[in-house]
Design a protein around this motif. Structure first.
Motif, PDB file in Angstrom:
ATOM      1  N   SER A  48       0.844  -1.191   0.000  1.00  0.00           N
ATOM      2  CA  SER A  48       0.000   0.000   0.000  1.00  0.00           C
ATOM      3  C   SER A  48       0.877   1.238   0.000  1.00  0.00           C
ATOM      4  O   SER A  48       1.855   1.320   0.744  1.00  0.00           O
ATOM      5  N   HIS A  49       0.514   2.187  -0.846  1.00  0.00           N
ATOM      6  CA  HIS A  49       1.221   3.459  -0.933  1.00  0.00           C
ATOM      7  C   HIS A  49       0.722   4.408   0.159  1.00  0.00           C
ATOM      8  O   HIS A  49      -0.343   4.197   0.737  1.00  0.00           O
ATOM      9  N   PRO A  50       1.477   5.470   0.430  1.00  0.00           N
ATOM     10  CA  PRO A  50       1.070   6.421   1.470  1.00  0.00           C
ATOM     11  C   PRO A  50      -0.327   7.015   1.257  1.00  0.00           C
ATOM     12  O   PRO A  50      -1.001   7.351   2.224  1.00  0.00           O
ATOM     13  N   ASN A  51      -0.783   7.099   0.008  1.00  0.00           N
ATOM     14  CA  ASN A  51      -2.117   7.649  -0.249  1.00  0.00           C
ATOM     15  C   ASN A  51      -3.224   6.618  -0.043  1.00  0.00           C
ATOM     16  O   ASN A  51      -4.395   6.917  -0.248  1.00  0.00           O
ATOM     17  N   GLY A  52      -2.861   5.392   0.350  1.00  0.00           N
ATOM     18  CA  GLY A  52      -3.834   4.345   0.610  1.00  0.00           C
ATOM     19  C   GLY A  52      -4.081   3.409  -0.546  1.00  0.00           C
ATOM     20  O   GLY A  52      -4.683   2.348  -0.371  1.00  0.00           O
ATOM     21  N   ASP A  53      -3.626   3.760  -1.747  1.00  0.00           N
ATOM     22  CA  ASP A  53      -3.789   2.860  -2.893  1.00  0.00           C
ATOM     23  C   ASP A  53      -2.942   1.610  -2.698  1.00  0.00           C
ATOM     24  O   ASP A  53      -1.813   1.680  -2.209  1.00  0.00           O
TER      25      ASP A  53
END
Length: 152
Positions: A48-53
């Motif tokens: 998971s990326h920091p933006n939640g994706d």
């Protein structure tokens, strides 16, 4: 279908770079907020990326420390790249003096997806070893440098 290709030299041994790509504790030190990685053929690749994706797919080939192949895609449907729909191949070629040429090829991308991936490898995947970071939330370059596992 298109390819996105990124290549650079990182001043680190291939084994150390390979660890940064397959160890969940290490990948979260530089690229992801959370990761589940089972680096065996058919094992899960998910982060998971920091933006939640979140991206996910299975590993295809693990040839330590030279080659890593997995499929992936975004779990958020509106991104338009389904999990497992593209293939990422990372090759690591050791060089004299302890450096490694890292090449990332992302294949199976649509024309629009390939355009969106231009430069991404340099700022997230492989950019942490040499290229300037995009920002603290996408490339935690300092974490790698402090760990002593790679140097820019």
């Amino acid at each position: 279908m298109k390819l996105a290709v990124h290549q650079l030299v990182i001043r680190a041994e291939a084994d150390d770079i390979f660890d940064l790509l397959v160890d969940p504790a290490l990948i979260v030190s530089w690229m992801a907020d959370d990761a589940t990685l089972d680096p065996t053929p058919g094992g899960i690749v998910r982060w998971s990326h920091p933006n939640g994706d979140t991206v996910s797919g299975p590993y295809v080939t693990i040839d330590r420390p030279h080659r890593l192949v997995f499929t992936y895609g975004w779990e958020r449907i509106d991104v338009g790249i389904r999990p497992g729909s593209t293939t990422v191949e990372i090759t690591l070629a050791p060089q004299p003096g302890g450096s490694t040429v890292v090449k990332l090829v992302d294949s199976g991308l649509s024309d629009s997806s390939a355009g969106a991936h231009e430069g991404v490898g340099r700022t997230t995947w492989v950019g942490c070893g040499e290229a300037p970071r995009a920002n603290d939330s996408t490339c935690r370059r300092d974490s790698i440098l402090e760990s002593g596992r790679a140097t820019a």
